[in-house]
Design a protein around this motif. Structure first.
Motif, short mmCIF file in Angstrom:
data_model
loop_
_atom_site.label_atom_id
_atom_site.label_comp_id
_atom_site.label_asym_id
_atom_site.label_seq_id
_atom_site.Cartn_x
_atom_site.Cartn_y
_atom_site.Cartn_z
N GLU A 284 20.30 -59.33 -43.54
CA GLU A 284 21.20 -59.09 -44.66
C GLU A 284 21.39 -60.35 -45.50
O GLU A 284 21.53 -60.27 -46.72
CB GLU A 284 22.55 -58.60 -44.13
CG GLU A 284 22.47 -57.25 -43.41
CD GLU A 284 23.82 -56.81 -42.90
OE1 GLU A 284 24.80 -57.57 -43.07
OE2 GLU A 284 23.90 -55.70 -42.32
N ASP A 285 21.44 -61.52 -44.85
CA ASP A 285 21.66 -62.77 -45.58
C ASP A 285 20.33 -63.47 -45.82
O ASP A 285 19.37 -63.31 -45.07
CB ASP A 285 22.59 -63.68 -44.79
CG ASP A 285 23.96 -63.03 -44.55
OD1 ASP A 285 24.40 -62.27 -45.44
OD2 ASP A 285 24.55 -63.28 -43.48
N SER A 286 20.30 -64.28 -46.87
CA SER A 286 19.11 -65.06 -47.18
C SER A 286 19.21 -66.44 -46.54
O SER A 286 20.28 -67.06 -46.55
CB SER A 286 18.95 -65.21 -48.70
OG SER A 286 18.78 -63.94 -49.31
N PHE A 287 18.11 -66.91 -45.99
CA PHE A 287 18.06 -68.22 -45.36
C PHE A 287 16.96 -69.04 -46.00
O PHE A 287 15.92 -68.51 -46.42
CB PHE A 287 17.80 -68.09 -43.85
CG PHE A 287 18.87 -67.35 -43.10
CD1 PHE A 287 20.00 -68.01 -42.64
CD2 PHE A 287 18.74 -65.99 -42.86
CE1 PHE A 287 20.98 -67.32 -41.96
CE2 PHE A 287 19.71 -65.30 -42.19
CZ PHE A 287 20.85 -65.96 -41.73
N SER A 288 17.17 -70.34 -46.04
CA SER A 288 16.14 -71.23 -46.56
C SER A 288 15.03 -71.39 -45.52
O SER A 288 15.25 -71.24 -44.32
CB SER A 288 16.74 -72.59 -46.91
OG SER A 288 17.26 -73.21 -45.73
N GLY A 289 13.84 -71.70 -46.00
CA GLY A 289 12.72 -71.92 -45.10
C GLY A 289 11.95 -70.68 -44.73
O GLY A 289 11.10 -70.72 -43.84
N ILE A 290 12.22 -69.56 -45.39
CA ILE A 290 11.55 -68.30 -45.05
C ILE A 290 10.86 -67.76 -46.30
O ILE A 290 11.45 -67.66 -47.38
CB ILE A 290 12.55 -67.26 -44.51
CG1 ILE A 290 13.13 -67.73 -43.18
CG2 ILE A 290 11.88 -65.90 -44.34
CD1 ILE A 290 14.18 -66.81 -42.61
N SER A 291 9.57 -67.43 -46.14
CA SER A 291 8.80 -66.82 -47.23
C SER A 291 7.92 -65.73 -46.65
O SER A 291 7.68 -65.69 -45.44
CB SER A 291 7.95 -67.87 -47.95
OG SER A 291 6.95 -68.38 -47.08
N ILE A 292 7.43 -64.86 -47.51
CA ILE A 292 6.58 -63.75 -47.12
C ILE A 292 5.20 -63.95 -47.75
O ILE A 292 5.10 -64.16 -48.96
CB ILE A 292 7.17 -62.38 -47.55
CG1 ILE A 292 8.60 -62.23 -47.03
CG2 ILE A 292 6.29 -61.25 -47.04
CD1 ILE A 292 8.72 -62.25 -45.52
N GLY A 293 4.16 -63.90 -46.91
CA GLY A 293 2.81 -64.09 -47.40
C GLY A 293 1.96 -62.85 -47.21
O GLY A 293 2.09 -62.15 -46.20
N GLY A 294 1.10 -62.58 -48.17
CA GLY A 294 0.19 -61.45 -48.08
C GLY A 294 -1.15 -61.90 -47.54
O GLY A 294 -1.85 -62.71 -48.17
N THR A 295 -1.53 -61.40 -46.38
CA THR A 295 -2.78 -61.81 -45.75
C THR A 295 -3.61 -60.58 -45.41
O THR A 295 -3.14 -59.44 -45.52
CB THR A 295 -2.48 -62.62 -44.47
OG1 THR A 295 -3.71 -63.05 -43.89
CG2 THR A 295 -1.74 -61.76 -43.45
N LEU A 296 -4.82 -60.82 -45.00
CA LEU A 296 -5.74 -59.76 -44.59
C LEU A 296 -6.18 -60.03 -43.16
O LEU A 296 -6.66 -61.12 -42.85
CB LEU A 296 -6.96 -59.69 -45.50
CG LEU A 296 -6.79 -59.11 -46.90
CD1 LEU A 296 -8.08 -59.24 -47.68
CD2 LEU A 296 -6.35 -57.67 -46.85
N GLU A 297 -6.03 -59.03 -42.31
CA GLU A 297 -6.58 -59.07 -40.96
C GLU A 297 -7.66 -58.01 -40.89
O GLU A 297 -7.37 -56.82 -40.80
CB GLU A 297 -5.48 -58.80 -39.91
CG GLU A 297 -4.59 -60.00 -39.64
CD GLU A 297 -5.29 -61.09 -38.87
OE1 GLU A 297 -6.37 -60.83 -38.32
OE2 GLU A 297 -4.77 -62.22 -38.81
N GLY A 298 -8.91 -58.46 -40.98
CA GLY A 298 -9.99 -57.49 -41.10
C GLY A 298 -9.94 -56.87 -42.48
O GLY A 298 -9.93 -57.55 -43.51
N ASN A 299 -9.88 -55.55 -42.54
CA ASN A 299 -9.73 -54.83 -43.81
C ASN A 299 -8.30 -54.42 -44.08
O ASN A 299 -8.04 -53.76 -45.09
CB ASN A 299 -10.63 -53.58 -43.81
CG ASN A 299 -12.09 -53.93 -43.95
OD1 ASN A 299 -12.44 -54.92 -44.57
ND2 ASN A 299 -12.96 -53.11 -43.38
N ARG A 300 -7.38 -54.80 -43.20
CA ARG A 300 -5.99 -54.33 -43.33
C ARG A 300 -5.13 -55.40 -43.98
O ARG A 300 -5.05 -56.52 -43.49
CB ARG A 300 -5.42 -53.97 -41.95
CG ARG A 300 -6.19 -52.91 -41.23
CD ARG A 300 -5.57 -52.59 -39.89
NE ARG A 300 -4.30 -51.91 -40.03
CZ ARG A 300 -3.59 -51.45 -38.99
NH1 ARG A 300 -4.03 -51.63 -37.76
NH2 ARG A 300 -2.46 -50.83 -39.17
N PRO A 301 -4.47 -55.08 -45.09
CA PRO A 301 -3.53 -56.04 -45.68
C PRO A 301 -2.23 -56.06 -44.88
O PRO A 301 -1.70 -55.01 -44.49
CB PRO A 301 -3.31 -55.48 -47.09
CG PRO A 301 -3.60 -54.02 -46.98
CD PRO A 301 -4.62 -53.86 -45.89
#
Length: 459
Positions: free
Chosen positions: A290-307
């Motif tokens: 619910e709360d936002s914290f510093s030091g956290i980000s979301i990255g888009g990666t690929l594992e095989g053919n799956r995003p």
């Protein structure tokens, strides 16, 4: 009587030598050469699995390739969508599949689940490591009993083939190949000669009868499949079961597949009742808060053919001791040091006197360079103590010059982010060339320099 012939084999890599040597020239390991008997006995018609006259076996003759008829075989549906994806759509009749992984990772559990789920097919599960009672206990825990699954606790290949002739199974599972031994080789079970001979006998059975065979294999301390390298060449498909056995998630990865792509992977969650398929891993790998914290980000990666969208966590604090610590979990430590150098040299951020701790949530190990921008954003978020909006994600590689480099299949990453409710995604400006992003409902931010991204994020 035939003269007994012996040779020396490296128990680590399978290299062969006419005499004993201390250091293996192939793999560099010391004291791994063991003498093994390589002279085979004369085979009798009933000694190994044989193809009877009813099988219609015909001596092979060369044919023009134009005269060879090909009929698409119906694959066997395993009812496990993750395994179907990794195998390329199901089990191919007559194929041989080798699955390896760390002890306790869940190889036997996965194979027993498959054996119990193949209703309407006679499955023979051969175990050389566990008793019938132990397998029954695991089956009760999984909770999917069927009368079509037969258990055999045996290690001799000749006895196994006798039972195969009587039962005529439609799927054969061997747990594990290192426990089997053939009476035609006078070497211990698990040795290079025994593993090669037992695999050759099972391969002959699979190809001539059309019965798919699954082999469970051990691995070495380096993480490679134990036994000679020829073992991986003999089989049709090699699967690697990965993941920290202390974490809940497992990845089933393909390293070789003659009947499908090697870029597919399956994701499971280990639970008390066995392995559960994870159809949408991004929702699980991203922590709901619910709360936002510093030091956290979301990255888009690929594992095989799956995003996948995964969470990157960083903690940056002043170094207490003289030498700053650099600790990375699930991300290459050398690449982390490179990104820190880029941030200091190109971005002007003084991180030389800071301890930096980086963690990829969920216990995954990621090698995709598209996670670079998310790692940098996570580190600077903790350094500036400013939270990144929870609806923003990143998918770009960072170069040594501080440039934002393009990544492959960026549209798949954007689609996954949009599906999960993200409103903003930061990518490279060079990914926009020739691509139409107007069809997405997510706002695409495209930059060419690292400082421009952080200028927009942190002012």
């Amino acid at each position: 009587m035939a003269k007994i012939k012996t040779s020396y084999f490296c128990q680590n890599c399978g290299a062969q030598s006419a005499k004993w040597i201390g250091k293996c020239p192939a793999c560099g390991e010391w004291n791994t050469y063991v003498e093994e008997v390589v002279q085979r006995e004369e085979l009798t018609p009933t000694s190994i699995w044989k193809v009877g006259s009813s099988s219609g076996q015909v001596a092979s003759k060369p044919k023009p390739i134009a005269d060879i008829t090909f009929q698409e075989q119906q694959r066997i549906n395993t009812t496990d969508q993750e395994l179907n994806r990794v195998l390329g759509g199901g089990i191919v009749p007559g194929s041989m599949v080798l699955i390896g992984g760390e002890p306790g990772i869940g190889k036997s559990t996965l194979m027993l689940q498959i054996a119990l789920s193949l209703r309407g097919l006679r499955v023979l599960y051969v175990s050389g490591e566990e008793s019938e009672q132990q397998i029954k206990m695991r089956a009760e825990r999984i909770g999917a009993a069927t009368s079509d699954c037969f258990i055999l606790t045996e290690t001799g290949t000749q006895n196994i083939f006798k039972q195969i002739e009587q039962l005529q199974p439609q799927v054969l599972i061997i747990d594990s190949i290192q426990t089997l031994h053939s009476s035609f080789i006078e070497a211990g079970a698990g040795s290079v000669s025994q593993v090669r001979e037992c695999t050759a006998e099972l391969l002959k059975f699979a190809k001539e009868s059309g019965t798919p065979v699954f082999l469970i294999g051990h691995i070495t301390k380096e993480g490679n499949l134990a036994g000679p390298k020829i073992l991986e060449h003999m089989v049709d498909t090699v699967l690697q079961f990965e993941g920290d056995r202390h974490m809940t998630y497992r990845i089933l990865r393909t390293t070789k597949n003659r009947f499908g792509s090697t870029s597919e992977l399956g994701i499971y969650e280990m639970m008390g009742a066995g392995l559960r398929e994870v159809s949408n891993p991004s929702e699980i790998l991203i922590t709901q808060r619910e709360d936002s914290f510093s030091g956290i980000s979301i990255g888009g990666t690929l594992e095989g053919n799956r995003p996948l969208l995964i969470e990157v966590q960083s903690l940056v604090s002043p170094a207490t001791y003289g030498t700053p610590q650099r600790t990375s979990t699930g991300f290459d430590a050398k690449r982390l040091n490179m990104l820190l150098a880029v941030l200091e040299k190109r971005g002007g951020y003084r991180l030389g006197a800071q301890d930096v701790f980086l963690n990829i949530a969920g216990g995954l190990k990621v090698e995709d360079p598209a996670l670079d921008l998310a790692v940098c954003a996570s580190i600077l978020s903790s350094f500036e103590d400013m939270a990144i909006p929870g609806t923003s994600c990143f998918a770009a590689e960072v170069g040594l010059g501080g440039e934002i480099r393009a990544v492959n299949r960026v549209e798949n990453r954007i689609s996954e982010a949009e599906k999960l409710g993200f409103t903003d995604i930061y990518i490279s400006k060079y990914n926009k060339k020739g691509l139409d992003f107007s069809k997405f409902n997510i706002k695409v931010h495209a930059f060419s320099k690292l400082e421009d991204v952080f200028g927009e994020l942190f002012g």
